[in-house]
Design a protein around this motif. Structure first.
Motif, PDB file in Angstrom:
ATOM      1  N   VAL A 253      40.462  36.812  24.984  1.00 64.27           N
ATOM      2  CA  VAL A 253      41.276  37.778  25.788  1.00 64.27           C
ATOM      3  C   VAL A 253      40.267  38.964  26.121  1.00 64.27           C
ATOM      4  O   VAL A 253      39.797  39.576  25.132  1.00 64.27           O
ATOM      5  CB  VAL A 253      42.323  38.237  24.918  1.00 64.27           C
ATOM      6  N   PHE A 254      40.278  39.316  27.349  1.00 63.25           N
ATOM      7  CA  PHE A 254      39.579  40.386  27.863  1.00 63.25           C
ATOM      8  C   PHE A 254      40.330  41.478  28.312  1.00 63.25           C
ATOM      9  O   PHE A 254      41.219  41.401  29.234  1.00 63.25           O
ATOM     10  CB  PHE A 254      38.507  40.020  29.002  1.00 63.25           C
ATOM     11  N   HIS A 255      40.145  42.800  27.654  1.00 62.80           N
ATOM     12  CA  HIS A 255      40.998  43.637  27.894  1.00 62.80           C
ATOM     13  C   HIS A 255      40.542  45.152  28.213  1.00 62.80           C
ATOM     14  O   HIS A 255      39.576  45.602  27.626  1.00 62.80           O
ATOM     15  CB  HIS A 255      41.929  44.033  26.328  1.00 62.80           C
ATOM     16  N   GLY A 256      40.859  45.419  29.384  1.00 66.52           N
ATOM     17  CA  GLY A 256      39.934  46.608  29.896  1.00 66.52           C
ATOM     18  C   GLY A 256      40.218  47.235  31.384  1.00 66.52           C
ATOM     19  O   GLY A 256      41.606  47.029  31.909  1.00 66.52           O
ATOM     20  N   HIS A 257      39.531  47.635  32.150  1.00 67.02           N
ATOM     21  CA  HIS A 257      39.796  48.296  33.259  1.00 67.02           C
ATOM     22  C   HIS A 257      39.175  47.516  34.534  1.00 67.02           C
ATOM     23  O   HIS A 257      39.247  45.990  34.263  1.00 67.02           O
ATOM     24  CB  HIS A 257      38.974  49.607  33.384  1.00 67.02           C
ATOM     25  N   SER A 258      38.850  47.946  35.547  1.00 64.20           N
ATOM     26  CA  SER A 258      38.626  47.054  36.839  1.00 64.20           C
ATOM     27  C   SER A 258      37.321  46.472  36.572  1.00 64.20           C
ATOM     28  O   SER A 258      37.312  45.386  37.326  1.00 64.20           O
ATOM     29  CB  SER A 258      38.369  48.191  37.960  1.00 64.20           C
ATOM     30  N   VAL A 259      36.269  46.659  35.934  1.00 64.03           N
ATOM     31  CA  VAL A 259      35.198  45.798  35.901  1.00 64.03           C
ATOM     32  C   VAL A 259      35.488  44.372  35.016  1.00 64.03           C
ATOM     33  O   VAL A 259      35.161  43.376  35.777  1.00 64.03           O
ATOM     34  CB  VAL A 259      34.099  46.335  34.853  1.00 64.03           C
ATOM     35  N   PRO A 260      36.114  44.343  34.104  1.00 66.36           N
ATOM     36  CA  PRO A 260      36.426  42.701  33.644  1.00 66.36           C
ATOM     37  C   PRO A 260      37.468  42.413  34.429  1.00 66.36           C
ATOM     38  O   PRO A 260      37.748  40.961  34.573  1.00 66.36           O
ATOM     39  CB  PRO A 260      37.055  43.314  32.183  1.00 66.36           C
ATOM     40  N   ALA A 261      38.204  43.125  35.080  1.00 67.96           N
ATOM     41  CA  ALA A 261      39.384  42.583  36.043  1.00 67.96           C
ATOM     42  C   ALA A 261      38.773  41.975  37.352  1.00 67.96           C
ATOM     43  O   ALA A 261      39.437  41.194  37.702  1.00 67.96           O
ATOM     44  CB  ALA A 261      40.317  43.782  36.461  1.00 67.96           C
ATOM     45  N   GLY A 262      37.460  42.381  37.434  1.00 70.31           N
ATOM     46  CA  GLY A 262      36.630  41.527  38.606  1.00 70.31           C
ATOM     47  C   GLY A 262      36.688  42.254  39.782  1.00 70.31           C
ATOM     48  O   GLY A 262      36.213  41.804  40.842  1.00 70.31           O
ATOM     49  N   PHE A 263      36.970  43.480  39.830  1.00 65.90           N
ATOM     50  CA  PHE A 263      36.636  44.309  41.117  1.00 65.90           C
ATOM     51  C   PHE A 263      35.240  44.399  41.315  1.00 65.90           C
ATOM     52  O   PHE A 263      34.628  45.063  40.490  1.00 65.90           O
ATOM     53  CB  PHE A 263      37.326  45.804  40.895  1.00 65.90           C
ATOM     54  N   PHE A 264      35.028  44.191  42.597  1.00 64.85           N
ATOM     55  CA  PHE A 264      33.536  44.256  42.908  1.00 64.85           C
ATOM     56  C   PHE A 264      33.328  45.850  43.937  1.00 64.85           C
ATOM     57  O   PHE A 264      33.717  46.873  43.643  1.00 64.85           O
ATOM     58  CB  PHE A 264      32.775  43.180  43.711  1.00 64.85           C
ATOM     59  N   LYS A 265      33.411  45.294  45.286  1.00 69.92           N
ATOM     60  CA  LYS A 265      33.486  46.636  45.982  1.00 69.92           C
ATOM     61  C   LYS A 265      34.957  46.610  46.588  1.00 69.92           C
ATOM     62  O   LYS A 265      35.522  45.839  47.164  1.00 69.92           O
ATOM     63  CB  LYS A 265      32.478  46.238  47.359  1.00 69.92           C
ATOM     64  N   THR A 266      35.517  47.597  45.839  1.00 72.11           N
ATOM     65  CA  THR A 266      37.138  47.869  46.035  1.00 72.11           C
ATOM     66  C   THR A 266      37.371  47.955  47.554  1.00 72.11           C
ATOM     67  O   THR A 266      36.804  48.324  48.348  1.00 72.11           O
ATOM     68  CB  THR A 266      37.564  49.081  45.391  1.00 72.11           C
ATOM     69  N   PRO A 267      38.661  47.023  47.855  1.00 70.84           N
ATOM     70  CA  PRO A 267      39.746  46.305  46.854  1.00 70.84           C
ATOM     71  C   PRO A 267      39.316  44.746  46.833  1.00 70.84           C
ATOM     72  O   PRO A 267      39.900  44.129  46.376  1.00 70.84           O
ATOM     73  CB  PRO A 267      40.793  46.496  47.704  1.00 70.84           C
ATOM     74  N   ILE A 268      37.918  44.229  47.029  1.00 73.77           N
ATOM     75  CA  ILE A 268      37.396  42.909  46.739  1.00 73.77           C
ATOM     76  C   ILE A 268      37.543  42.622  45.407  1.00 73.77           C
ATOM     77  O   ILE A 268      37.033  43.408  44.538  1.00 73.77           O
ATOM     78  CB  ILE A 268      36.143  42.606  47.189  1.00 73.77           C
ATOM     79  N   VAL A 269      38.321  41.477  44.903  1.00 72.30           N
ATOM     80  CA  VAL A 269      38.285  41.160  43.501  1.00 72.30           C
ATOM     81  C   VAL A 269      37.581  39.659  43.301  1.00 72.30           C
ATOM     82  O   VAL A 269      38.149  38.578  43.820  1.00 72.30           O
ATOM     83  CB  VAL A 269      39.559  41.084  42.937  1.00 72.30           C
ATOM     84  N   ASN A 270      36.335  39.686  42.898  1.00 73.66           N
ATOM     85  CA  ASN A 270      35.607  38.412  42.666  1.00 73.66           C
ATOM     86  C   ASN A 270      35.856  37.668  41.328  1.00 73.66           C
ATOM     87  O   ASN A 270      34.905  37.840  40.432  1.00 73.66           O
ATOM     88  CB  ASN A 270      34.186  38.687  43.075  1.00 73.66           C
ATOM     89  N   THR A 271      36.917  37.243  41.142  1.00 73.88           N
ATOM     90  CA  THR A 271      37.408  36.695  39.780  1.00 73.88           C
ATOM     91  C   THR A 271      36.236  35.957  39.047  1.00 73.88           C
ATOM     92  O   THR A 271      35.650  35.892  38.022  1.00 73.88           O
ATOM     93  CB  THR A 271      38.873  36.043  39.894  1.00 73.88           C
ATOM     94  N   PHE A 272      35.868  34.826  39.935  1.00 72.94           N
ATOM     95  CA  PHE A 272      34.925  34.013  39.445  1.00 72.94           C
ATOM     96  C   PHE A 272      33.601  34.171  39.326  1.00 72.94           C
ATOM     97  O   PHE A 272      32.664  33.557  38.450  1.00 72.94           O
ATOM     98  CB  PHE A 272      35.127  32.615  40.181  1.00 72.94           C
ATOM     99  N   ASP A 273      33.304  35.553  39.915  1.00 71.58           N
ATOM    100  CA  ASP A 273      31.789  36.087  39.546  1.00 71.58           C
ATOM    101  C   ASP A 273      31.883  37.103  38.473  1.00 71.58           C
ATOM    102  O   ASP A 273      31.103  37.796  38.218  1.00 71.58           O
ATOM    103  CB  ASP A 273      31.216  36.653  40.899  1.00 71.58           C
TER     104      ASP A 273
END
Length: 237
Positions: free
Chosen positions: A51-71
């Motif tokens: 379980v990963f608990h935190g903010h936008s970085v572990p959530a997968g946000f790259f250049k907001t609003p893009i979310v690159n989950t698998f990277d």
């Protein structure tokens, strides 16, 4: 003479315990029980929840609003672990919320984190904790750590990834202070530590601009996430 001997023994024991409490959990041995489970084959294996608990970085946000989950580093960790443990059933559960700090994360900890019955819990909030200050951050992190330990969950704390608006080589910057506090918490509770901040700083010391590892001012790119993922994966080697 016997009393003197007992006193000396007591002092030596206290000294050892003090030194022992100042050491970080050994990455090689801290997750030994989890690694043993990951090696098991069906029908003797079970699902392992990370379980990963935190903010936008572990959530997968790259250049907001893009979310690159698998990277993002949680899924890069999964990819590394699946190469190492081909028989393992591993769930990556991401409870992270962009923009959140540890104070908010602690308030929902039981209802949205512990409910998943983590085998390993990774906490990454420091980048956003600058807004609440060191004292409130320490209190929130401590509550989450204590609740997890009570449930016999293995905990790994992460120091912050960079913010390009902050000089990573300045030993007195805010992120450095939060990183130091997280290290102290890891020692206090004898839990795992991934020093992401040190990894990025070492790259800068070696002559690489931190921008090589960033997708925007405060979010790592794929290379930056891989730096963090490799440090986490070291606990599973």
């Amino acid at each position: 003479m016997k009393n003197i001997g007992f006193i000396l023994l007591a002092l030596l024991t206290l000294s050892y315990q003090k030194n022992d409490n100042n050491r970080l959990a050994d990455p090689i041995n801290y997750l030994s029980g989890i690694k043993a489970e990951l090696k098991k084959e069906w029908p003797n294996n079970r699902t392992i929840n990370l379980v990963f608990h935190g903010h936008s970085v572990p959530a997968g946000f790259f250049k907001t609003p893009i979310v690159n989950t698998f990277d993002s580093y949680p899924f890069q960790v999964l990819k590394i672990l699946k190469e190492q443990y081909p028989f393992a059933v591993i769930n990556v559960i991401n409870t992270s919320i962009g923009g959140e700090n540890a104070l908010s994360g602690e308030k929902r900890f039981e209802s949205t984190v512990l409910i998943h019955q983590p085998d390993v819990l990774l906490i990454d909030y420091a980048l956003n904790d600058r807004g609440i200050g060191l004292d409130q951050a320490a209190n929130a992190w401590s509550k989450m750590i204590e609740k997890a330990i009570e449930k016999k969950i293995k905990v790994v704390l992460l120091t912050p990834s960079p913010d390009q608006a902050v000089n990573i080589l300045d030993p007195n910057n805010e992120l450095e202070k939060h990183a130091s506090q997280i290290k102290a918490l890891a020692k206090k509770y004898d839990v795992g530590l991934v020093d992401s901040y040190e990894e990025f700083r070492n790259k800068v010391i070696a002559g690489e601009p931190v921008s090589n590892y960033m997708s925007q001012v405060n979010h790592p790119n794929e290379k930056g996430h891989l730096l963090i993922a490799n440090k986490i994966a070291a606990f599973f080697q």
